[in-house]
Design a protein around this motif. Structure first.
Motif, PDB file in Angstrom:
ATOM      1  N   ARG A  16      -2.079   2.409 -16.924  1.00  0.00           N
ATOM      2  CA  ARG A  16      -0.647   2.335 -17.275  1.00  0.00           C
ATOM      3  C   ARG A  16       0.040   1.218 -16.487  1.00  0.00           C
ATOM      4  O   ARG A  16       0.869   0.494 -17.027  1.00  0.00           O
ATOM      5  N   ALA A  17      -0.284   1.090 -15.196  1.00  0.00           N
ATOM      6  CA  ALA A  17       0.330   0.043 -14.371  1.00  0.00           C
ATOM      7  C   ALA A  17      -0.094  -1.350 -14.852  1.00  0.00           C
ATOM      8  O   ALA A  17       0.734  -2.277 -14.885  1.00  0.00           O
ATOM      9  N   VAL A  18      -1.349  -1.507 -15.255  1.00  0.00           N
ATOM     10  CA  VAL A  18      -1.822  -2.798 -15.766  1.00  0.00           C
ATOM     11  C   VAL A  18      -1.071  -3.162 -17.043  1.00  0.00           C
ATOM     12  O   VAL A  18      -0.609  -4.301 -17.209  1.00  0.00           O
ATOM     13  N   VAL A  19      -0.928  -2.222 -17.965  1.00  0.00           N
ATOM     14  CA  VAL A  19      -0.191  -2.478 -19.210  1.00  0.00           C
ATOM     15  C   VAL A  19       1.246  -2.897 -18.886  1.00  0.00           C
ATOM     16  O   VAL A  19       1.778  -3.860 -19.455  1.00  0.00           O
ATOM     17  N   LEU A  20       1.872  -2.176 -17.972  1.00  0.00           N
ATOM     18  CA  LEU A  20       3.248  -2.488 -17.576  1.00  0.00           C
ATOM     19  C   LEU A  20       3.349  -3.895 -16.997  1.00  0.00           C
ATOM     20  O   LEU A  20       4.202  -4.693 -17.409  1.00  0.00           O
ATOM     21  N   LEU A  21       2.467  -4.220 -16.043  1.00  0.00           N
ATOM     22  CA  LEU A  21       2.531  -5.524 -15.380  1.00  0.00           C
ATOM     23  C   LEU A  21       2.232  -6.667 -16.341  1.00  0.00           C
ATOM     24  O   LEU A  21       2.895  -7.715 -16.291  1.00  0.00           O
ATOM     25  N   ARG A  22       1.277  -6.466 -17.232  1.00  0.00           N
ATOM     26  CA  ARG A  22       1.007  -7.510 -18.235  1.00  0.00           C
ATOM     27  C   ARG A  22       2.214  -7.717 -19.129  1.00  0.00           C
ATOM     28  O   ARG A  22       2.563  -8.850 -19.474  1.00  0.00           O
ATOM     29  N   GLY A  23       2.845  -6.626 -19.520  1.00  0.00           N
ATOM     30  CA  GLY A  23       4.030  -6.712 -20.351  1.00  0.00           C
ATOM     31  C   GLY A  23       5.181  -7.425 -19.653  1.00  0.00           C
ATOM     32  O   GLY A  23       6.055  -7.998 -20.311  1.00  0.00           O
ATOM     33  N   LEU A  24       5.201  -7.395 -18.335  1.00  0.00           N
ATOM     34  CA  LEU A  24       6.240  -8.064 -17.555  1.00  0.00           C
ATOM     35  C   LEU A  24       5.845  -9.502 -17.203  1.00  0.00           C
ATOM     36  O   LEU A  24       6.539 -10.177 -16.449  1.00  0.00           O
ATOM     37  N   GLY A  25       4.699  -9.954 -17.709  1.00  0.00           N
ATOM     38  CA  GLY A  25       4.298 -11.338 -17.528  1.00  0.00           C
ATOM     39  C   GLY A  25       3.475 -11.647 -16.295  1.00  0.00           C
ATOM     40  O   GLY A  25       3.291 -12.811 -15.953  1.00  0.00           O
ATOM     41  N   VAL A  26       2.942 -10.627 -15.639  1.00  0.00           N
ATOM     42  CA  VAL A  26       2.100 -10.878 -14.474  1.00  0.00           C
ATOM     43  C   VAL A  26       0.756 -11.412 -14.961  1.00  0.00           C
ATOM     44  O   VAL A  26       0.088 -10.791 -15.785  1.00  0.00           O
ATOM     45  N   TYR A  63       4.716   0.720  -8.963  1.00  0.00           N
ATOM     46  CA  TYR A  63       4.649   1.963  -8.190  1.00  0.00           C
ATOM     47  C   TYR A  63       5.489   3.068  -8.830  1.00  0.00           C
ATOM     48  O   TYR A  63       5.140   4.243  -8.724  1.00  0.00           O
ATOM     49  N   ALA A  64       6.563   2.708  -9.512  1.00  0.00           N
ATOM     50  CA  ALA A  64       7.350   3.716 -10.238  1.00  0.00           C
ATOM     51  C   ALA A  64       6.488   4.340 -11.336  1.00  0.00           C
ATOM     52  O   ALA A  64       6.573   5.549 -11.598  1.00  0.00           O
ATOM     53  N   GLU A  65       5.630   3.539 -11.955  1.00  0.00           N
ATOM     54  CA  GLU A  65       4.725   4.076 -12.989  1.00  0.00           C
ATOM     55  C   GLU A  65       3.679   4.998 -12.356  1.00  0.00           C
ATOM     56  O   GLU A  65       3.364   6.053 -12.883  1.00  0.00           O
ATOM     57  N   PHE A  66       3.157   4.611 -11.192  1.00  0.00           N
ATOM     58  CA  PHE A  66       2.236   5.495 -10.472  1.00  0.00           C
ATOM     59  C   PHE A  66       2.920   6.809 -10.110  1.00  0.00           C
ATOM     60  O   PHE A  66       2.340   7.884 -10.257  1.00  0.00           O
ATOM     61  N   ASP A  67       4.172   6.723  -9.649  1.00  0.00           N
ATOM     62  CA  ASP A  67       4.912   7.940  -9.291  1.00  0.00           C
ATOM     63  C   ASP A  67       5.137   8.827 -10.512  1.00  0.00           C
ATOM     64  O   ASP A  67       5.082  10.055 -10.416  1.00  0.00           O
ATOM     65  N   ARG A  68       5.397   8.210 -11.661  1.00  0.00           N
ATOM     66  CA  ARG A  68       5.593   8.982 -12.895  1.00  0.00           C
ATOM     67  C   ARG A  68       4.322   9.742 -13.267  1.00  0.00           C
ATOM     68  O   ARG A  68       4.360  10.939 -13.563  1.00  0.00           O
ATOM     69  N   ASP A  96       0.849  -1.187   0.000  1.00  0.00           N
ATOM     70  CA  ASP A  96       0.000   0.000   0.000  1.00  0.00           C
ATOM     71  C   ASP A  96       0.888   1.240   0.000  1.00  0.00           C
ATOM     72  O   ASP A  96       1.870   1.287   0.751  1.00  0.00           O
ATOM     73  N   ARG A  97       0.518   2.237  -0.815  1.00  0.00           N
ATOM     74  CA  ARG A  97       1.241   3.516  -0.820  1.00  0.00           C
ATOM     75  C   ARG A  97       0.253   4.645  -1.097  1.00  0.00           C
ATOM     76  O   ARG A  97      -0.758   4.450  -1.765  1.00  0.00           O
ATOM     77  N   LEU A  98       0.607   5.831  -0.636  1.00  0.00           N
ATOM     78  CA  LEU A  98      -0.178   7.029  -0.926  1.00  0.00           C
ATOM     79  C   LEU A  98       0.383   7.662  -2.196  1.00  0.00           C
ATOM     80  O   LEU A  98       1.541   8.083  -2.220  1.00  0.00           O
ATOM     81  N   VAL A  99      -0.435   7.682  -3.253  1.00  0.00           N
ATOM     82  CA  VAL A  99      -0.040   8.254  -4.537  1.00  0.00           C
ATOM     83  C   VAL A  99      -1.259   8.975  -5.113  1.00  0.00           C
ATOM     84  O   VAL A  99      -2.383   8.504  -4.988  1.00  0.00           O
ATOM     85  N   LEU A 100      -1.042  10.110  -5.758  1.00  0.00           N
ATOM     86  CA  LEU A 100      -2.125  10.889  -6.357  1.00  0.00           C
ATOM     87  C   LEU A 100      -3.195  11.236  -5.330  1.00  0.00           C
ATOM     88  O   LEU A 100      -4.377  11.290  -5.636  1.00  0.00           O
ATOM     89  N   GLY A 101      -2.778  11.438  -4.102  1.00  0.00           N
ATOM     90  CA  GLY A 101      -3.698  11.845  -3.056  1.00  0.00           C
ATOM     91  C   GLY A 101      -4.623  10.750  -2.567  1.00  0.00           C
ATOM     92  O   GLY A 101      -5.616  11.034  -1.894  1.00  0.00           O
TER      93      GLY A 101
END
Length: 199
Positions: free
Chosen positions: A182-192, A61-66, A34-39
């Motif tokens: 964006r995070a879903v696209v990233l994770l799918r691309g990484l094989g999750v 989370y790096a994508e969320f931070d971006r 869990d992290r606080l991102v985008l309020g």
């Protein structure tokens, strides 16, 4: 008698379905962070080998931070937060991602006749989200409402212009949804293969 037998058979079939759908006792628990991102609180749960999933959580989370660095109204250095200071005098060029989310937000503002409004920033600042402790007084709310008007926001050929002094942007749900996508696209691309994002 036949209706009683039908009811019993239906109840047994329903029970069998419920038992079949229940997870097995040896089901693997997800790796959760869990992290606080985008309020808001963002929860990521990934299923799979923890050693493999842990670095993927960090990448998501790096994508969320971006996205946060582009669209957060809570960061003074985000592209979105800088717009009111620059675009009151002239149209300002924005990144393609910010432009896309602003276009989607304006579309929904028009469709909803302002129920969803990306210019609601004066109100969210008044409430001091995400650290709100009390409700602002009605006079302050009325003053902030004057600064909420999606019709005073225009987009053209990659440029944004705010046509009213004091207008503040807050992409809220649109930015969070974009970050999740964006995070879903990233994770799918990484094989999750399995996971859950709550934002």
């Amino acid at each position: 008698m036949a209706s009683v037998v039908k009811r019993i058979l239906l109840a047994l079939a329903a029970l069998a379905l419920v038992l079949w759908l229940m997870p097995s006792p040896d089901a693997v628990a997800p790796l959760r962070e869990d992290r606080l991102v985008l309020g808001t609180l963002v929860t990521l749960k990934l299923y799979g080998d923890e050693e493999r999933m842990r670095p993927l959580l960090a990448e998501a989370y790096a994508e969320f931070d971006r996205v946060d660095s582009l669209m957060s109204p809570y960061r003074q250095d985000s592209e979105l937060a800088l717009l009111p200071r620059r675009s009151a005098a002239e149209a300002v060029e924005v990144s393609p991602e910010v432009l896309a989310v602003l276009e989607r937000s304006l579309h929904w503002a028009r469709v909803s006749r302002g129920a969803f409004d990306p210019t609601v920033g004066a109100l969210t600042q008044l409430w001091n989200f995400p650290d709100a402790r009390s409700v602002p007084d009605s006079a302050a709310i009325d003053s902030a409402l004057v600064l909420v008007d999606y019709a005073a926001l225009s987009l053209e050929a990659g440029f944004v212009r705010l046509h009213r002094e004091g207008l503040q942007l807050d992409l809220g749900a649109a930015a969070k949804g974009y970050a999740v996508d964006r995070a879903v696209v990233l994770l799918r691309g990484l094989g999750v293969a399995a996971g859950l994002i709550e934002a």
